[in-house]
Motif scaffolding. Structure first.
Motif, PDB file in Angstrom:
ATOM      1  N   GLY A 199       8.646   3.567 -11.290  1.00  0.00           N
ATOM      2  CA  GLY A 199       9.445   4.295 -12.265  1.00  0.00           C
ATOM      3  C   GLY A 199       9.901   5.644 -11.749  1.00  0.00           C
ATOM      4  N   GLY A 200       8.984   6.346 -11.085  1.00  0.00           N
ATOM      5  CA  GLY A 200       9.377   7.645 -10.551  1.00  0.00           C
ATOM      6  C   GLY A 200      10.481   7.547  -9.501  1.00  0.00           C
ATOM      7  N   ARG A 201      10.336   6.487  -8.689  1.00  0.00           N
ATOM      8  CA  ARG A 201      11.371   6.313  -7.635  1.00  0.00           C
ATOM      9  C   ARG A 201      12.718   5.982  -8.242  1.00  0.00           C
ATOM     10  N   LEU A 202      12.705   5.126  -9.249  1.00  0.00           N
ATOM     11  CA  LEU A 202      13.971   4.775  -9.905  1.00  0.00           C
ATOM     12  C   LEU A 202      14.584   5.999 -10.569  1.00  0.00           C
ATOM     13  N   ALA A 203      13.713   6.791 -11.171  1.00  0.00           N
ATOM     14  CA  ALA A 203      14.218   7.993 -11.818  1.00  0.00           C
ATOM     15  C   ALA A 203      14.867   8.932 -10.802  1.00  0.00           C
ATOM     16  N   ALA A 204      14.310   8.930  -9.536  1.00  0.00           N
ATOM     17  CA  ALA A 204      14.904   9.795  -8.495  1.00  0.00           C
ATOM     18  C   ALA A 204      16.184   9.198  -7.920  1.00  0.00           C
ATOM     19  N   LEU A 205      16.233   7.864  -7.829  1.00  0.00           N
ATOM     20  CA  LEU A 205      17.410   7.222  -7.236  1.00  0.00           C
ATOM     21  C   LEU A 205      18.596   7.204  -8.194  1.00  0.00           C
ATOM     22  N   ALA A 206      18.336   7.171  -9.488  1.00  0.00           N
ATOM     23  CA  ALA A 206      19.438   7.076 -10.449  1.00  0.00           C
ATOM     24  C   ALA A 206      20.403   8.253 -10.320  1.00  0.00           C
ATOM     25  N   PRO A 207      19.906   9.515 -10.268  1.00  0.00           N
ATOM     26  CA  PRO A 207      20.866  10.627 -10.102  1.00  0.00           C
ATOM     27  C   PRO A 207      21.643  10.540  -8.783  1.00  0.00           C
ATOM     28  N   ARG A 208      20.948  10.121  -7.704  1.00  0.00           N
ATOM     29  CA  ARG A 208      21.636  10.005  -6.412  1.00  0.00           C
ATOM     30  C   ARG A 208      22.745   8.970  -6.486  1.00  0.00           C
ATOM     31  N   LEU A 209      22.442   7.870  -7.191  1.00  0.00           N
ATOM     32  CA  LEU A 209      23.469   6.838  -7.314  1.00  0.00           C
ATOM     33  C   LEU A 209      24.653   7.351  -8.104  1.00  0.00           C
ATOM     34  N   ARG A 210      24.322   8.040  -9.234  1.00  0.00           N
ATOM     35  CA  ARG A 210      25.416   8.581 -10.033  1.00  0.00           C
ATOM     36  C   ARG A 210      26.215   9.619  -9.226  1.00  0.00           C
ATOM     37  N   SER A 211      25.502  10.439  -8.448  1.00  0.00           N
ATOM     38  CA  SER A 211      26.200  11.470  -7.646  1.00  0.00           C
ATOM     39  C   SER A 211      27.097  10.826  -6.581  1.00  0.00           C
ATOM     40  N   ALA A 212      26.549   9.795  -5.892  1.00  0.00           N
ATOM     41  CA  ALA A 212      27.364   9.117  -4.868  1.00  0.00           C
ATOM     42  C   ALA A 212      28.586   8.464  -5.480  1.00  0.00           C
ATOM     43  N   TRP A 213      28.368   7.882  -6.666  1.00  0.00           N
ATOM     44  CA  TRP A 213      29.513   7.241  -7.325  1.00  0.00           C
ATOM     45  C   TRP A 213      30.556   8.285  -7.725  1.00  0.00           C
ATOM     46  N   GLN A 214      30.082   9.418  -8.237  1.00  0.00           N
ATOM     47  CA  GLN A 214      31.015  10.473  -8.621  1.00  0.00           C
ATOM     48  C   GLN A 214      31.774  11.012  -7.391  1.00  0.00           C
ATOM     49  N   GLU A 215      31.046  11.191  -6.280  1.00  0.00           N
ATOM     50  CA  GLU A 215      31.712  11.685  -5.067  1.00  0.00           C
ATOM     51  C   GLU A 215      32.755  10.685  -4.572  1.00  0.00           C
ATOM     52  N   SER A 216      32.393   9.412  -4.583  1.00  0.00           N
ATOM     53  CA  SER A 216      33.367   8.394  -4.136  1.00  0.00           C
ATOM     54  C   SER A 216      34.583   8.373  -5.036  1.00  0.00           C
ATOM     55  N   ARG A 217      34.294   8.466  -6.383  1.00  0.00           N
ATOM     56  CA  ARG A 217      35.411   8.434  -7.339  1.00  0.00           C
ATOM     57  C   ARG A 217      36.294   9.666  -7.176  1.00  0.00           C
ATOM     58  N   HIS A 218      35.653  10.861  -6.966  1.00  0.00           N
ATOM     59  CA  HIS A 218      36.440  12.079  -6.778  1.00  0.00           C
ATOM     60  C   HIS A 218      37.258  12.025  -5.481  1.00  0.00           C
ATOM     61  N   ALA A 219      36.638  11.445  -4.404  1.00  0.00           N
ATOM     62  CA  ALA A 219      37.380  11.334  -3.136  1.00  0.00           C
ATOM     63  C   ALA A 219      38.595  10.424  -3.278  1.00  0.00           C
ATOM     64  N   ARG A 220      38.404   9.312  -3.977  1.00  0.00           N
ATOM     65  CA  ARG A 220      39.537   8.410  -4.190  1.00  0.00           C
ATOM     66  C   ARG A 220      40.610   9.069  -5.051  1.00  0.00           C
ATOM     67  N   ALA A 221      40.129   9.842  -6.048  1.00  0.00           N
ATOM     68  CA  ALA A 221      41.095  10.532  -6.914  1.00  0.00           C
ATOM     69  C   ALA A 221      41.874  11.588  -6.118  1.00  0.00           C
ATOM     70  N   ALA A 222      41.163  12.283  -5.207  1.00  0.00           N
ATOM     71  CA  ALA A 222      41.842  13.299  -4.394  1.00  0.00           C
ATOM     72  C   ALA A 222      42.888  12.654  -3.471  1.00  0.00           C
ATOM     73  N   ASP A 223      42.517  11.519  -2.846  1.00  0.00           N
ATOM     74  CA  ASP A 223      43.491  10.808  -2.003  1.00  0.00           C
ATOM     75  C   ASP A 223      44.707  10.392  -2.812  1.00  0.00           C
ATOM     76  N   LEU A 224      44.435   9.900  -4.024  1.00  0.00           N
ATOM     77  CA  LEU A 224      45.541   9.469  -4.887  1.00  0.00           C
ATOM     78  C   LEU A 224      46.417  10.652  -5.265  1.00  0.00           C
ATOM     79  N   ALA A 225      45.776  11.815  -5.504  1.00  0.00           N
ATOM     80  CA  ALA A 225      46.558  13.003  -5.858  1.00  0.00           C
ATOM     81  C   ALA A 225      47.430  13.451  -4.685  1.00  0.00           C
ATOM     82  N   ARG A 226      46.842  13.407  -3.470  1.00  0.00           N
ATOM     83  CA  ARG A 226      47.647  13.796  -2.315  1.00  0.00           C
ATOM     84  C   ARG A 226      48.860  12.863  -2.136  1.00  0.00           C
ATOM     85  N   LEU A 227      48.629  11.593  -2.296  1.00  0.00           N
ATOM     86  CA  LEU A 227      49.746  10.642  -2.175  1.00  0.00           C
ATOM     87  C   LEU A 227      50.783  10.885  -3.269  1.00  0.00           C
TER      88      LEU A 227
END
Length: 469
Positions: free
Chosen positions: A365-393
């Motif tokens: 449980g503790g490990r999952l609790a630690a991985l969940a924020p990292r997963l959400r952060s990685a997803w947010q970073e990927s989504r923001h990077a894709r959004a930035a590429d789309l904005a540049r285009l």
């Protein structure tokens, strides 16, 4: 009595009989081997010219005579005609005419009687000067291509001079002539000829020297077989053309000269180029040059047409860029979908692995609790990077949008037919136009036109020009 009877009687057997043709052939071979080519002298008699071109005659002296034949190939090079009673010297081959068994001489060459001594002097002097290198080909000087003045060494009364002058007047009337008079035959003529050649070379006013004289006997031409004349020719600073005698006449001066001409007329032809021929050659060269220039212009025009076809209109370039942007947008959308699908697949796989492994909730449980924020952060970073590429285009696409250009203050002018006006020359004063802005449009009329491309686009106001419509 037979040969058998003779042999049986104790007498020797007779040798086989020899045919006459074999005998004559053997005699001819022995004669030709025993007597090499030699010179004989005598008087011509019983002369006969055959239709075949062969010449038959006899050579005789006070005590004997011998039959002679000169075949056509030799007679054609003789240069003069044999006559009965002439005293000649002949170079002969001693032989036998097999068909009739006649002893005869085959004449290879002939010269008039009495010139043998002079000819021997000629050969001795020629050999001497040749050993010295006076006739070497590397000492011959080239003739000038276009001489302006020619020196002629000859007798003013000589017919050869008239031939040379008439030839030069016909071929090269622009060439001037300087005559250095001198006797060309007789006692003391050789030193005067040599002196005239020296004067012609020292004068410095001419570019080539012609030494000429008409034909004659060996005695007549003997002044040109003098050593002083030969050395004067070689010492002359100008190239020398020798045109002495006829084509068959050779003299020491011919060998010493830079060019030998068979006749005085030929010497004039060698000295000066034919003006008409050079003018014709110049005209031909000019026509060729004109054709080459025309061909070059045609080739360049064709090349210009080809380059014009390759030159694209700006609208075509914009269309190509728009199509490229659409392709990039499609690739971006497909990439996002593929990445999302791949992420979902990975998540599903992890879920299956999680279920199969039956993890202990309490332990992990503790490990999952630690991985969940990292997963959400990685997803947010990927989504923001894709959004930035789309904005540049999107921004790059906006820069290419004509509306964006018009937003910076530019406008589009159209005529009454709705055609876009790109050149002020297409407008007339008083013509109604429509001006399209970033927002809205305005209808206007043309007051005047100005074709000057240097008019400032901004900051300069509207300048009135003298004489404008």
């Amino acid at each position: 009595m037979s040969d058998t009877t003779t042999a049986s009687a104790g007498l020797p057997m007779a040798a086989p009989a020899m045919p006459i043709s074999l005998l004559n052939r053997l005699v001819r071979e022995r004669l030709e081997a025993a007597f090499p080519l030699c010179w004989v002298a005598g008087e011509v008699s019983n002369l006969s010219y055959a239709p075949s071109g062969h010449v038959y005659f006899s050579l005789k002296d006070a005590a004997a005579q011998v039959r002679c034949v000169m075949f056509r190939s030799r007679a054609q090079t003789l240069g003069w005609r044999l006559e009965n009673g002439q005293h000649i010297e002949a170079r002969v081959l001693v032989t036998l005419y097999e068909a009739r068994g006649d002893f005869q001489l085959n004449v290879e060459a002939a010269r008039r009687g009495g010139v043998g001594r002079l000819y021997e002097q000629f050969l001795r002097l020629k050999e001497k000067l040749e050993r010295e290198g006076l006739f070497a080909s590397d000492r011959k000087r080239p003739l000038p291509a276009f001489p302006r003045r020619i020196a002629i060494v000859t007798s003013p009364q000589a017919a050869a001079l008239r031939d040379v002058l008439s030839t030069l007047a016909r071929r090269a009337p622009q060439v001037s002539v300087v005559i250095y008079p001198t006797p060309v035959q007789g006692e003391g003529a050789a030193p005067q000829i040599a002196a005239a050649i020296r004067r012609a070379g020292e004068g410095g006013e001419c570019e080539v020297v012609i030494v000429c004289r008409g034909g004659g006997s060996l005695e007549d031409l003997w002044a040109f077989n003098d050593e002083e004349v030969a050395r004067a020719i070689r010492a002359c600073p100008l190239p020398v053309i020798c045109g002495v005698g006829h084509e068959t006449d050779f003299s020491i001066a011919d060998f010493a000269a830079d060019r030998r001409a068979p006749t005085p007329t030929a010497a004039a032809e060698l000295a000066a180029p034919e003006q008409a021929a050079w003018l014709a050659r110049l005209a031909t060269t000019r026509a060729t040059l004109c054709r080459q220039i025309e061909q070059r212009l045609e080739q360049r025009g064709q090349q210009l047409d080809w380059l014009a076809r390759r030159l694209q209109h700006p609208a075509q370039t914009l269309a190509a860029r728009r199509e490229s942007l659409r392709n990039l947008q499609r690739r971006l959308g497909a990439g996002l979908l593929q990445a999302s699908a791949q992420a979902r697949g990975e998540l599903a796989g992890l879920s299956r692995r999680l279920l199969l492994s039956r993890p202990d909730p309490a332990r992990h449980g503790g490990r999952l609790a630690a991985l969940a924020p990292r997963l959400r952060s990685a997803w947010q970073e990927s989504r923001h990077a894709r959004a930035a590429d789309l904005a540049r285009l999107r921004d790059g696409l906006a820069h290419l949008n004509p509306r964006a250009v018009m937003a910076r203050g530019y406008s589009i002018v159209a005529n009454r037919r709705g055609e876009i006006v790109r050149d002020s020359r297409n407008l007339e004063p008083g013509e109604e136009i429509a001006v399209l802005f970033h927002r809205g449009r305005a209808d206007a009329a043309v007051l005047s036109t100005d074709h000057d491309d240097s008019m400032p686009l901004a900051g300069g106001g509207i300048a009135s020009r003298p004489g404008a419509d």
